[in-house]
Motif scaffolding. Structure first.
Motif, PDB file in Angstrom:
ATOM      1  N   UNK A 330       0.933  -1.113   0.063  1.00  0.00           N
ATOM      2  CA  UNK A 330       0.025  -0.024  -0.055  1.00  0.00           C
ATOM      3  C   UNK A 330       0.886   1.055  -0.130  1.00  0.00           C
ATOM      4  N   UNK A 331       0.580   2.189  -0.921  1.00  0.00           N
ATOM      5  CA  UNK A 331       1.307   3.408  -0.888  1.00  0.00           C
ATOM      6  C   UNK A 331       0.491   4.392  -0.252  1.00  0.00           C
ATOM      7  N   UNK A 332       0.952   5.145   0.934  1.00  0.00           N
ATOM      8  CA  UNK A 332       0.177   5.878   1.848  1.00  0.00           C
ATOM      9  C   UNK A 332       0.515   7.264   1.401  1.00  0.00           C
ATOM     10  N   UNK A 333      -0.664   7.815   1.426  1.00  0.00           N
ATOM     11  CA  UNK A 333      -0.641   9.464   1.360  1.00  0.00           C
ATOM     12  C   UNK A 333      -0.352  10.149   2.486  1.00  0.00           C
ATOM     13  N   UNK A 334       1.012   9.961   3.423  1.00  0.00           N
ATOM     14  CA  UNK A 334       1.000  10.535   4.503  1.00  0.00           C
ATOM     15  C   UNK A 334       1.070  12.203   4.592  1.00  0.00           C
ATOM     16  N   UNK A 335       1.342  12.693   3.271  1.00  0.00           N
ATOM     17  CA  UNK A 335       1.235  14.247   3.266  1.00  0.00           C
ATOM     18  C   UNK A 335       0.014  14.938   3.803  1.00  0.00           C
ATOM     19  N   UNK A 336      -1.188  13.891   3.642  1.00  0.00           N
ATOM     20  CA  UNK A 336      -2.294  14.597   4.251  1.00  0.00           C
ATOM     21  C   UNK A 336      -2.571  14.458   5.657  1.00  0.00           C
ATOM     22  N   UNK A 337      -1.608  13.965   6.400  1.00  0.00           N
ATOM     23  CA  UNK A 337      -1.792  13.590   7.868  1.00  0.00           C
ATOM     24  C   UNK A 337      -2.121  15.025   8.636  1.00  0.00           C
ATOM     25  N   UNK A 338      -3.095  14.863   9.447  1.00  0.00           N
ATOM     26  CA  UNK A 338      -3.366  16.229  10.250  1.00  0.00           C
ATOM     27  C   UNK A 338      -4.213  17.206   9.279  1.00  0.00           C
ATOM     28  N   UNK A 339      -4.308  16.712   8.121  1.00  0.00           N
ATOM     29  CA  UNK A 339      -5.114  17.880   7.260  1.00  0.00           C
ATOM     30  C   UNK A 339      -6.581  17.791   7.628  1.00  0.00           C
ATOM     31  N   UNK A 340      -7.112  18.469   6.563  1.00  0.00           N
ATOM     32  CA  UNK A 340      -8.573  18.625   6.938  1.00  0.00           C
ATOM     33  C   UNK A 340      -9.527  17.477   6.242  1.00  0.00           C
ATOM     34  N   UNK A 341      -8.909  16.940   5.301  1.00  0.00           N
ATOM     35  CA  UNK A 341      -9.631  15.843   4.586  1.00  0.00           C
ATOM     36  C   UNK A 341     -10.523  14.705   5.396  1.00  0.00           C
ATOM     37  N   UNK A 342     -11.430  14.337   5.205  1.00  0.00           N
ATOM     38  CA  UNK A 342     -12.163  13.559   5.992  1.00  0.00           C
ATOM     39  C   UNK A 342     -11.401  12.022   6.676  1.00  0.00           C
ATOM     40  N   UNK A 343     -11.064  12.250   8.085  1.00  0.00           N
ATOM     41  CA  UNK A 343     -10.461  10.934   8.539  1.00  0.00           C
ATOM     42  C   UNK A 343      -8.938  11.258   8.618  1.00  0.00           C
ATOM     43  N   UNK A 344      -8.171  12.243   8.141  1.00  0.00           N
ATOM     44  CA  UNK A 344      -6.940  12.263   8.045  1.00  0.00           C
ATOM     45  C   UNK A 344      -6.362  13.577   9.188  1.00  0.00           C
ATOM     46  N   UNK A 345      -7.576  13.801   9.937  1.00  0.00           N
ATOM     47  CA  UNK A 345      -7.094  14.863  10.880  1.00  0.00           C
ATOM     48  C   UNK A 345      -6.758  14.308  12.336  1.00  0.00           C
ATOM     49  N   UNK A 346      -6.894  13.069  12.405  1.00  0.00           N
ATOM     50  CA  UNK A 346      -6.428  12.302  13.509  1.00  0.00           C
ATOM     51  C   UNK A 346      -4.935  11.693  13.333  1.00  0.00           C
ATOM     52  N   UNK A 347      -4.260  12.034  14.418  1.00  0.00           N
ATOM     53  CA  UNK A 347      -2.863  11.832  14.242  1.00  0.00           C
ATOM     54  C   UNK A 347      -2.404  10.163  14.207  1.00  0.00           C
ATOM     55  N   UNK A 348      -3.386   9.318  14.628  1.00  0.00           N
ATOM     56  CA  UNK A 348      -3.028   8.003  14.403  1.00  0.00           C
ATOM     57  C   UNK A 348      -3.651   7.441  13.318  1.00  0.00           C
ATOM     58  N   UNK A 349      -3.806   8.086  12.323  1.00  0.00           N
ATOM     59  CA  UNK A 349      -4.367   7.590  10.664  1.00  0.00           C
ATOM     60  C   UNK A 349      -3.423   6.981  10.109  1.00  0.00           C
TER      61      UNK A 349
END
Length: 982
Positions: A330-349
């Motif tokens: 799986x190639x993860x889009x970690x650049x979205x972490x803590x962003x506003x997109x749904x689900x990505x605001x959680x630091x444990x995503x």
């Protein structure tokens, strides 16, 4: 080479070697257009690749057991400026690779282009650094650090800035050539192909019009993308059979609503329809050795959740025999972490995605942004790496913030102090109003905060979520007063007044010119079980005077003062009634002794057991309002006739069903303990509930004759049988070392008492009680008593069964009640902790512990009706009832164990259990044995205790109570306490 990058000479040497590899001239020829190339000729050009090694005939490649990959993107992670220095870029690369190694990563993905410039010598693009092979330096650096390297070839980019579209043989040959030059020129763990999508556009439509066949546009485009991918794959395998070849695919092949076999997703773009690429067919074509799935969606995405996509791709590449045909990454889009997109605001995503990948048996994960990993926003990278190192608690990693107190977003309290408690993930910080609050290993927190008068706002922040609670504190010194409503009491009866006020208040009650200061007591009923707050109970009694007729005294008035605040509250409206008539319970002529052990009445006996039988002329007569006890459970609970209250009296033993009694006056109403009930006062000195009695009306009967008293050890009890003419009532009282049985309406002599050896009494004698009644007084051995039960035989004889004194747990019958749990009642809750579940766990362990010590144990059914639980214990023939509970507080924080009891012979056991549980729950705080009016303990047949093992509202104690090891200790402590208390 040190810090020096591969210079022009080495680069040219490597590149020249690449030109000599088999197939290069063919690819170059195709690029030059020397021969036509269509889908058929492309299919025939390639050959199946070989692996690094063959094991049992299968291809086996060198790859990590679980991929943990970073992506080094030129222009982002290194070589970002316009003026590039070879040595400076080398330093950047070394730093990046060192960082990847320090993070514990094992793989590096290497995109080859920065815009339209290549990091390696290429036939198709200008070099990013002329005469410098950055790819060779990267590969060398990865090898030196034990990192797997995977170049990523974007097939869809042309040097002139236009997109490469697989719509012609020339374009397809271009893509195959791009892949081939990398495969021939370098050694690496694997090669990843991307950029083959063929979405419909104006350019592709024009190409379709010029060269398309009879198929539709989308089908033609899919054939083109498939041909390009197959051509590139076969080119790589032909030129470098040892290369592990992978395909990067989009997350959604097709939605199930669009195409049979699609994923249960919606909304997201699909490869099949939007990109015109049949990625499932490509992945299962046999040309690839692994698959990488581009995963831009969060685990909580409503349309295309990460877990559903991972599961779909894993299933798509699983054979009918159940084995995986290809590894899936799986190639993860970690650049979205803590962003506003749904689900990505959680630091444990990211952790959740890695967990989901593991759960779906993917072969590992790659992180698309090394820059974001290094920036470590919100310490998300730290937590990710801790998870990879197994340093995080896996049992709490998925927990979200839960606030159990306050219980609503807007609430009102009269408490001066509030305990905030709940749960979360201890792997991440929790703040309340910006202050970090510790979470224990179980993910629980509890903190105490003083409240100002007015609004108090608490904002909880945890794992990217916030929750705000407003608690408005109001000062209310007096919370409640009872009795309430209309109260009718016989003149001369004291009225029990109960007030709930702040602890430490001065509370006074007054009525009709009389006043009394109420005292603070430690007493509780089922309405307050399991909670502790800043309010306490205050009790006292107001006297009334005897009267010949009804008199209205007005309302009870209660005043309270606390910390400069004063309040008043009105209680019930009191009417004092005439005392009413009832025959004297002590009959003249009784009390004589008989040396022969028998008595002579001087007349005949009806021997019917019924007081209303035909009277004899030779016996004293009793006239009055006759009634019979009809209690459905065999006993009528006893209440004090001198104090008006709905709380029964622990000094009044119940009256047995069938007792013939005389009623004194009319119904009496009591309004306290949260309800109103009706009673009758009896001439024999007890008050009973109106529902437990049947009025028979005015009658004249003979006084009762007691003809003999016998004792026997039978059926596990010590039995006293009083042979008498009719079922006259008793009143039994327990003093410190004696027990007295009053026999009312008795006349005639006192039969002899011959007390055999027994475990309870050392002596028995007739006495005249303080009210003049004939009574049998027993002397207790060592002051111990364990309860009794009364009943009447059909002929009116009284039977009193006294429970034997047991000296060990062996043979003891114990009823264990796991508190709450009936009809889904969870009891106290703190985050993931539910009282009912902990009660059951401790109860199960207690049952096993008691059984191991020889006790006969019954585990309660957790009936919703608490009286049904008591009936279960009665039917079981219990020697002891133990109810298991956990405490909580909404006000000031509290810890420790306490045990509640009702009847006086339960206190010793309660004390012994409390002191031992306080040690077992690890708090060391013994809150002691406490008197209360709990439904499961408010009976007199046997000792009964309710054990509050500790406070779930306290984070530390709650964690301990949830521990199986601590539960085991508590169960043993309760068993030890029982053994010591008996």
């Amino acid at each position: 080479m040190g810090k020096r990058i591969l210079g022009a000479a080495m680069a040219l040497a490597i590149f020249s070697a690449a030109l000599l590899l088999p197939g290069w001239e063919w690819v170059r020829g195709e690029e030059k257009g020397d021969q036509p190339l269509d889908a058929t000729s492309l299919a025939a050009a390639g050959q199946e690749g070989t692996a690094d090694a063959l094991v049992d005939g299968e291809q086996v490649f060198s790859c990590p057991d679980e991929m943990k990959a970073v992506t080094l993107t030129p222009g982002v992670d290194y070589a970002a400026g316009e003026e590039l220095d070879a040595d400076g870029v080398a330093d950047e690369i070394d730093s990046l690779l060192d960082s990847a190694q320090e993070m514990g990563m094992n793989t590096v993905l290497l995109p080859l282009l920065r815009g339209e410039r290549s990091i390696h010598p290429s036939l198709y693009f200008d070099a990013l650094l002329p005469d410098t092979d950055l790819l060779a330096y990267l590969l060398h650096g990865c090898a030196a650090r034990g990192l797997y390297a995977y170049p990523v070839v974007d097939l869809g980019v042309r040097a002139e800035g236009a997109a490469a579209l697989p719509t012609s043989a020339e374009e397809i040959a271009y893509m195959a050539g791009r892949a081939g030059e990398i495969a021939r020129g370098y050694q690496f763990a694997g090669l990843l192909l991307s950029g083959y999508e063929n979405a419909a556009s104006a350019a592709s439509y024009q190409a379709y019009r010029q060269g398309g066949g009879g198929e539709g546009l989308e089908d033609w485009l899919r054939q083109g993308s498939s041909s390009a991918v197959k051509a590139a794959a076969r080119q790589v395998k032909a030129d470098s059979p040892q290369v592990q070849l992978g395909l990067l695919v989009g997350p959604v092949w097709a939605h199930a609503s669009q195409l049979e076999g699609g994923s249960e997703t919606k909304g997201a773009p699909t490869a099949y329809f939007d990109s015109c690429a049949d990625t499932r067919q490509m992945a299962t074509s046999g040309l690839f050795d692994f698959l990488a799935v581009d995963m831009p969606y969060a685990t909580t995405d409503p349309d295309a959740p990460f877990g559903a996509l991972a599961a779909w791709w894993k299933a798509a590449l699983t054979t009918d025999e159940g084995s995986a045909s290809l590894p899936v990454y799986a190639l993860l889009h970690n650049e979205k972490v803590l962003g506003e997109e749904g689900g990505w605001s959680a630091p444990d995503q990211l952790i959740r995605q890695v967990m989901s990948a593991r759960e779906n048996q993917l072969a590992g994960c790659a992180f698309g942004s090394f820059q974001t990993l290094r920036e470590n926003p919100g310490k998300t990278t730290d937590k990710l790496l801790q998870y990879y190192r197994d340093e995080l608690n896996p049992n709490t990693i998925l927990k979200e913030l839960s606030v159990d107190n306050p219980r609503s977003a807007d609430s009102v309290t009269y408490e001066p102090v509030l305990t905030l408690y709940g749960g979360g993930d201890p792997n991440f910080d929790l703040t309340i109003n910006g202050e970090t609050v510790p979470l224990n290993d179980k993910g629980l927190f509890s903190v105490e905060r003083e409240l100002k008068v007015g609004a108090n706002t608490f904002t909880f922040a945890h794992k990217g979520k916030t929750a705000t609670y407003t608690v408005t504190r109001k000062v209310k010194v007096l919370q409640s007063v009872s009795p309430s409503g209309s109260v009718r009491v016989p003149g001369g009866t004291s009225i029990k007044v109960t007030a709930v006020a702040y602890a430490g208040s001065t509370v006074t009650a007054s009525l009709g010119g009389s006043s009394v200061r109420l005292r603070e007591v430690e007493a509780m009923d089922d309405s307050g079980e399991g909670t502790v707050d800043s309010y306490k109970t205050f009790e006292g009694v107001l006297p009334t005077s005897a009267t010949a007729s009804d008199q209205k005294l007005g309302n009870i008035s209660v005043s309270a003062s606390w910390s400069g605040h004063s309040e008043k509250m009105s209680g019930g409206s009191v009417t004092v009634t005439g005392a009413g008539e009832a025959p004297p319970a002590v009959v003249p002529g009784g009390g004589g002794s008989s040396s022969s052990g028998s008595s002579s009445s001087g007349g005949s006996s009806s021997s019917s057991g019924d007081a209303s039988s035909t009277p004899s002329d030779n016996l004293p007569k009793i006239s009055g309002n006759l009634a019979v006890i009809t209690a459905s459970d065999g006993e009528a609970e006893g209440y004090s006739p001198s104090v008006n209250s709905n709380y029964s009296d622990p000094n009044c033993f119940p009256l047995a069903k069938g007792a013939q009694v005389f009623v004194k006056g009319g119904k009496v109403t009591c309004s306290d303990a949260g309800y109103t009930d009706s009673y009758y006062n009896l001439g024999s000195g007890t008050r009973v509930e109106a529902r437990d009695i049947q009025i028979k009306g005015q009658a004249t009967v003979d006084a009762n004759v007691v003809r003999g008293v016998s004792f026997a050890n039978t059926g596990g009890v010590f039995r006293m049988t009083v042979s008498q003419d009719w079922a006259a009532p008793t009143r039994i009282t327990l003093e410190e070392n004696t027990l007295t049985v009053r026999l009312y309406y008795k006349t005639g002599d006192r039969p002899s008492l011959h007390l055999p050896a027994n475990s309870i009494f050392s002596a028995a004698q007739w006495i005249t009680a303080e009210d003049g009644a004939d009574a049998i007084r027993f002397t207790l051995k060592s002051g111990q008593f364990r309860g009794l039960r009364q009943s009447y035989q059909a002929n009116g004889d009284l039977v009193v069964d006294f429970n034997n004194i047991l000296t060990s747990l062996s043979g003891m019958r114990v009823y264990v009640d796991p508190g709450h749990g009936g009809s889904g009642d969870p009891g106290a809750v703190n985050g993931p902790l539910q009282e009912a579940a902990i009660n059951k766990a401790i109860a199960d362990k207690l049952v096993a512990e008691l059984q191991s010590r020889g006790a006969v144990v019954k585990l309660g059914s957790r009936a919703k009706d608490l009286s049904a639980r008591v009936q279960e214990a009665n039917s079981f023939g219990a020697d002891l009832l133990v109810s298991i509970h956990q405490n909580s507080t909404t006000g000031a924080s509290a810890r420790g164990a306490e045990v509640w009891y009702f009847n006086p012979y339960s206190k010793t056991i309660a004390s012994a259990i409390s002191s031992r549980v306080a040690t077992a729950n690890l708090s060391g705080i013994n809150r002691g044995a406490k008197f209360g009016y709990m439904a499961v303990t408010r009976q007199m047949r046997y000792p009964a205790v309710l054990v509050e093992c500790g406070f779930l509202s306290d984070a530390t104690e709650g964690q301990n109570l949830a521990s199986a090891a601590v539960q085991e200790k508590i169960a043993k402590a309760i068993a030890d306490g029982i053994a010591a208390g008996i």
